[in-house]
Design an enzyme around this catalytic site. Structure first.
Site, short mmCIF file in Angstrom:
data_model
loop_
_atom_site.label_atom_id
_atom_site.label_comp_id
_atom_site.label_asym_id
_atom_site.label_seq_id
_atom_site.Cartn_x
_atom_site.Cartn_y
_atom_site.Cartn_z
N LYS A 80 0.80 -1.23 0.00
CA LYS A 80 0.00 0.00 0.00
C LYS A 80 0.83 1.28 0.00
O LYS A 80 0.48 2.25 -0.67
CB LYS A 80 -0.91 0.05 1.24
CG LYS A 80 -2.04 -0.93 1.24
CD LYS A 80 -2.91 -0.68 2.46
CE LYS A 80 -3.78 -1.86 2.78
NZ LYS A 80 -4.69 -1.61 3.90
N ASP A 135 -9.38 3.04 3.03
CA ASP A 135 -9.38 2.42 4.36
C ASP A 135 -10.04 3.32 5.41
O ASP A 135 -10.78 2.84 6.28
CB ASP A 135 -7.94 2.11 4.81
CG ASP A 135 -7.41 0.83 4.18
OD1 ASP A 135 -8.22 -0.03 3.79
OD2 ASP A 135 -6.17 0.71 4.09
#
Ligand code: NAP
Length: 284
Positions: free
Chosen positions: A75, A112
């Site tokens: 990520k 997220d």
């Protein structure tokens, strides 16, 4: 049969890149939605070594992928490899959702933080980030995305504590606003007067020791959230529930972070339902 004028329905390809990745619940999650919304396509696990991430990402347009998700350890690295990242990914320092543009450009975003906030709102309708001080434990990739989301949702104070204090200071300094870094040893004291506590460390995960924090100073009205989802009922959540606090586990964050990816890849906002949750937790 497909409408002759409209042509065959498109076949949507997406996946998740990680290393390792076979434990990921995402293929099951997206597979559920493909079936539920009668979308033709597939969502596949893509086991990509970190040193091959760039070439794997660059292959997506030629392979006809709409996009992909990124999980550990990709990520943060992806932010520097993509053609463009939006403001949320830039501030979060990570991208978990990549979209292949019509021109083949790779654009990253971070969903997220959205997933975290939506999981709280789904569990507690009317929940507000402005309800009072938030204590955020951890300063890794997930904590960073959550801190940005809490700030954007109107948090008036974020008390940040991480085992490695320098990482908490770096996070507080880079996102700005009412975020203060504190010693790890002070984590129990920080709970005094808090409206929200979030475990964004890996402590409490299966195979890891429980998060070591004394909940004594925490008001009974506070909400306790744990983003660990294996297991869902972490020792922290069990202890919080036993003293009367409301709790939210980490599965909702995982489910809701996937919704904005569908919106950009497929043009649908898929629903998170009890059936979907049940299907995921019964995963072998
Ligand atoms: P990460 O970047 O590796 O960060 C790990 C964090 O845990 C750091 O703050 C680290 O502190 C802390 N930590 C590790 N060992 C510790 C210990 N013994 N005592 C205290 N703190 C410790 O990982 P991440 O991506 O942020 O993920 C963190 C957790 O969130 C993982 O369990 C992951 O599975 C979960 N997660 C859940 C979702 C969801 O959708 N529910 C999404 C993302 C992540 P140091 O800085 O001192 O090392």
């Amino acid at each position: 049969m497909a409408d002759a004028e409209a042509g065959p329905r498109p076949y949507i390809l997406a996946g998740v890149m990680g290393w390792p990745v076979m434990h990921s619940l995402s293929p099951r999650l997206h597979g559920h939605w493909f079936a539920r919304y009668d979308v033709r396509g597939a969502y596949v696990p893509l086991e990509i070594r970190p040193e091959r991430l760039e070439s794997a990402l660059r292959a997506l347009p030629a392979l006809g992928f709409r996009g992909c998700n990124l999980t550990i350890p990709h990520k943060m690295m992806a932010v520097d490899l993509l053609d463009d990242v939006d403001e949320t990914a830039r501030r979060s320092g990570s991208a978990n959702c990549v979209t292949v543009g019509a021109d083949g450009r790779l654009v990253g975003t971070s969903t997220d933080g959205f997933g975290f906030l939506e999981s709280l709102r789904a569990a507690l309708p009317g929940w507000s980030a402005a309800a009072g001080p938030a204590v955020l434990l951890g300063a890794g990739g997930a904590a960073r995305a959550i801190a940005v989301a809490l700030l954007d949702a109107g948090a008036s104070e974020i008390r940040l504590s991480n085992r490695t204090r320098a990482r908490a200071e770096d996070l507080a300094g880079s996102i700005g606003g009412p975020v203060r870094a504190h010693d790890w040893a002070a984590r129990g004291d920080l709970l005094d007067g808090a409206a929200l506590v979030v475990n964004a460390t890996s402590q409490g995960m299966a195979g890891q020791p429980p998060l070591d924090v004394d909940l004594g100073p925490l008001p009974a009205s506070a909400l306790v959230a744990d983003i660990v989802y294996t297991p869902r009922d972490t020792p922290l959540l069990r202890a919080a529930q036993a003293r009367g606090n409301r709790v939210v586990d980490g599965l909702g964050m995982l489910l809701h972070q996937a919704r904005p990816c569908w919106q950009v890849w497929i043009g649908l906002d898929p629903e998170v339902t009890p059936e979907l949750e049940a299907e995921l937790i019964s995963s072998p």
